[in-house]
Design a protein around this motif. Structure first.
Motif, mmCIF file in Angstrom:
data_model
loop_
_atom_site.group_PDB
_atom_site.id
_atom_site.type_symbol
_atom_site.label_atom_id
_atom_site.label_comp_id
_atom_site.label_asym_id
_atom_site.label_seq_id
_atom_site.Cartn_x
_atom_site.Cartn_y
_atom_site.Cartn_z
ATOM 1 N N PRO A 115 0.969 -1.316 -0.003
ATOM 2 C CA PRO A 115 -0.032 0.046 0.050
ATOM 3 C C PRO A 115 0.986 1.209 0.000
ATOM 4 C CG PRO A 115 0.052 -0.947 2.199
ATOM 5 C CD PRO A 115 0.928 -1.981 1.386
ATOM 6 N N MET A 116 0.577 2.095 -0.991
ATOM 7 C CA MET A 116 1.257 3.215 -1.258
ATOM 8 C C MET A 116 0.705 4.631 -1.117
ATOM 9 S SD MET A 116 4.619 2.444 -1.588
ATOM 10 C CE MET A 116 5.566 0.665 -1.770
ATOM 11 N N ILE A 117 1.619 5.561 -0.754
ATOM 12 C CA ILE A 117 0.973 7.214 -0.837
ATOM 13 C C ILE A 117 1.457 7.592 -2.391
ATOM 14 C CG2 ILE A 117 1.552 9.355 -0.091
ATOM 15 C CD1 ILE A 117 2.755 8.074 2.580
ATOM 16 N N PRO A 118 0.498 8.415 -2.965
ATOM 17 C CA PRO A 118 0.619 8.668 -4.260
ATOM 18 C C PRO A 118 1.871 9.276 -4.391
ATOM 19 C CG PRO A 118 -1.697 9.136 -3.483
ATOM 20 C CD PRO A 118 -0.974 8.667 -2.262
ATOM 21 N N THR A 119 2.635 9.152 -5.107
ATOM 22 C CA THR A 119 3.996 9.602 -5.527
ATOM 23 C C THR A 119 4.348 9.774 -6.940
ATOM 24 O OG1 THR A 119 4.833 8.240 -3.556
ATOM 25 C CG2 THR A 119 6.419 9.244 -5.144
ATOM 26 N N LEU A 120 5.119 11.417 -7.083
ATOM 27 C CA LEU A 120 5.592 11.658 -8.205
ATOM 28 C C LEU A 120 7.160 11.613 -8.421
ATOM 29 C CD1 LEU A 120 3.644 14.890 -8.905
ATOM 30 C CD2 LEU A 120 3.020 12.595 -9.571
ATOM 31 N N TRP A 121 7.754 10.828 -9.310
ATOM 32 C CA TRP A 121 9.260 10.866 -9.284
ATOM 33 C C TRP A 121 9.825 11.809 -10.400
ATOM 34 C CZ3 TRP A 121 10.964 7.661 -5.584
ATOM 35 C CH2 TRP A 121 9.955 6.649 -5.160
ATOM 36 N N ARG A 122 10.600 12.714 -9.963
ATOM 37 C CA ARG A 122 11.126 13.812 -10.622
ATOM 38 C C ARG A 122 12.481 14.071 -10.677
ATOM 39 N NH1 ARG A 122 6.718 12.799 -12.489
ATOM 40 N NH2 ARG A 122 5.053 14.339 -12.712
ATOM 41 N N ASP A 123 13.207 14.446 -11.555
ATOM 42 C CA ASP A 123 14.738 14.698 -11.832
ATOM 43 C C ASP A 123 15.256 15.944 -10.821
ATOM 44 O OD1 ASP A 123 14.839 12.606 -13.476
ATOM 45 O OD2 ASP A 123 14.410 13.856 -15.240
ATOM 46 N N ARG A 124 14.225 16.749 -10.644
ATOM 47 C CA ARG A 124 14.942 17.831 -9.828
ATOM 48 C C ARG A 124 13.712 18.489 -9.243
ATOM 49 N NH1 ARG A 124 14.524 18.913 -15.019
ATOM 50 N NH2 ARG A 124 16.781 18.392 -15.482
ATOM 51 N N ALA A 125 13.906 19.290 -8.021
ATOM 52 C CA ALA A 125 13.013 19.909 -7.204
ATOM 53 C C ALA A 125 13.016 21.533 -7.538
ATOM 54 C CB ALA A 125 13.292 19.654 -5.928
ATOM 55 N N ASP A 126 12.763 21.753 -8.700
ATOM 56 C CA ASP A 126 12.928 23.216 -8.977
ATOM 57 C C ASP A 126 11.344 23.931 -8.864
ATOM 58 O OD1 ASP A 126 11.813 22.152 -11.526
ATOM 59 O OD2 ASP A 126 13.367 22.512 -12.456
ATOM 60 N N ALA A 127 11.162 25.071 -9.138
ATOM 61 C CA ALA A 127 9.896 25.574 -9.010
ATOM 62 C C ALA A 127 8.743 25.013 -9.979
ATOM 63 C CB ALA A 127 10.074 27.452 -9.111
ATOM 64 N N ALA A 128 9.331 24.920 -11.244
ATOM 65 C CA ALA A 128 8.387 24.514 -12.186
ATOM 66 C C ALA A 128 7.735 23.072 -11.812
ATOM 67 C CB ALA A 128 9.109 24.530 -13.593
ATOM 68 N N THR A 129 8.713 21.999 -11.582
ATOM 69 C CA THR A 129 8.230 20.736 -10.982
ATOM 70 C C THR A 129 7.576 20.961 -9.737
ATOM 71 O OG1 THR A 129 10.448 19.927 -11.731
ATOM 72 C CG2 THR A 129 9.589 18.675 -10.040
ATOM 73 N N ILE A 130 7.764 21.766 -8.872
ATOM 74 C CA ILE A 130 7.032 21.776 -7.597
ATOM 75 C C ILE A 130 5.276 22.347 -8.059
ATOM 76 C CG2 ILE A 130 6.666 22.823 -5.383
ATOM 77 C CD1 ILE A 130 9.717 22.430 -5.054
ATOM 78 N N ASP A 131 5.492 23.294 -8.815
ATOM 79 C CA ASP A 131 4.295 24.069 -9.207
ATOM 80 C C ASP A 131 3.396 22.965 -10.048
ATOM 81 O OD1 ASP A 131 4.858 26.559 -8.246
ATOM 82 O OD2 ASP A 131 5.302 27.458 -9.989
ATOM 83 N N ALA A 132 3.983 22.023 -11.000
ATOM 84 C CA ALA A 132 3.214 21.117 -11.478
ATOM 85 C C ALA A 132 2.714 19.995 -10.554
ATOM 86 C CB ALA A 132 4.141 20.630 -12.719
ATOM 87 N N ALA A 133 3.528 19.828 -9.537
ATOM 88 C CA ALA A 133 3.276 18.784 -8.676
ATOM 89 C C ALA A 133 1.820 19.051 -8.124
ATOM 90 C CB ALA A 133 4.279 18.486 -7.815
ATOM 91 N N PHE A 134 1.666 20.208 -7.356
ATOM 92 C CA PHE A 134 0.253 20.564 -6.729
ATOM 93 C C PHE A 134 -0.807 20.263 -7.742
ATOM 94 C CE2 PHE A 134 3.143 23.933 -4.887
ATOM 95 C CZ PHE A 134 2.921 23.414 -3.495
#
Length: 293
Positions: A115-134
């Motif tokens: 059983p897992m928590i919903p998770t996104l896997w990304r190459d970097r934690a920049d502003a664009a990545t974080i905005d898209a994650a929301f």
């Protein structure tokens, strides 16, 4: 008498001027493990994993213990463990380490039904990545973690509309992004401890008021939790997803938005064993170690 090296880090020694804030957790852990091992005919000797004078061939086995600086030098740590594994029996085994050191192992466990928590896997934690994650997670409150790391190192909770943390407080490279789960502040996390695949004890980990991180260096505390049959069965089902000889395993779970426990991590490398919540854990550890060497 067998001799086993317990691998730790220089930053866990209280006399070191650069000791971590939670150095005392090593003291608690080794104080529980060493006497029990001695009773079982095993001398557990602390060795610093990157000490150039350490020769693991002088020991019957080496246990990956409180090596809590490895995330700052992962390549050196992996190379050292590979060398040690060529000199003696490494516990947990090197192949388990290589798989478990990167949190991408959670993808494998999800595929096996954990059983897992919903998770996104990304190459970097920049502003664009974080905005898209929301948007992708449908959440205004997220947690960003490095793929390689532990103890909330470079981990950040970010709310939509807030300024991003400084770069030194975000993952250096690859990251995983999850929705923030309120249960961590309200109910806490659960850490299920196993030795030789046998359940030992469970600790409920609670953060300090106003924080969400449960580690002691951030003010977190622990208490004994007596799991229900259902909770223990779930933890065992996660452990069953992994094959091979395991000296120890710690399964960390948190209640999701659906009200069910979900896996945060399966710690198979250098987990804290919560000796204060497991009064018999030393003997359980010693039995498992003796069976493997």
């Amino acid at each position: 008498m067998k001799h086993v090296a317990f691998l730790s880090a220089a930053c866990m020694l209280k006399d070191n001027p650069e000791a971590r804030k939670d150095y005392w957790e090593y003291d608690l852990e080794i104080s529980a493990l060493a006497p029990a091992c001695r009773e079982a005919g095993i001398e557990l000797v602390t060795r610093i994993w990157d000490d150039p004078d350490f020769d693991a061939s002088h020991y019957d086995a080496a246990v990956i213990g409180t090596c809590w600086d490895y995330m700052q030098k992962p390549e050196a740590f992996e190379a050292a463990l590979e060398t040690i594994a060529g000199q003696t029996r490494l516990l947990n085994p090197f192949e388990i380490f290589r798989w478990n050191q990167r949190k991408t192992y959670l993808k494998d466990l999800a595929a096996r039904g954990a059983p897992m928590i919903p998770t996104l896997w990304r190459d970097r934690a920049d502003a664009a990545t974080i905005d898209a994650a929301f948007e992708a997670l449908g959440s205004d409150d997220i947690v960003v973690k490095p793929v390689l790391g532990g103890g909330a190192w470079r981990q950040a909770r970010i709310r939509r509309g807030e300024a991003l943390p400084s770069p030194e407080n975000l993952p250096i490279a690859e990251c995983m992004i999850q929705p923030f789960l309120p249960a961590v502040s309200q109910e806490g996390e659960y850490a299920f401890l196993f030795f030789g695949r046998e359940f030992s004890h469970c600790a409920r980990k609670l953060p300090a008021a106003g924080d969400y991180r449960v580690q002691s260096e951030y003010g977190g505390r622990e208490e004994i939790h007596h799991p229900t049959d259902e909770e223990l069965a779930l933890a065992n089902s996660v452990l069953a997803c992994v094959e091979g000889d395991l000296l120890y395993a710690r399964i960390d779970m948190l209640r999701g938005l659906d009200g069910q426990l979900a896996l945060i991590e399966l710690e198979l490398i250098e987990p804290y064993l919560y000796p204060q919540q497991g009064p018999d854990m030393g003997a359980a550890f010693a039995r498992a170690l003796k069976a493997l060497i």
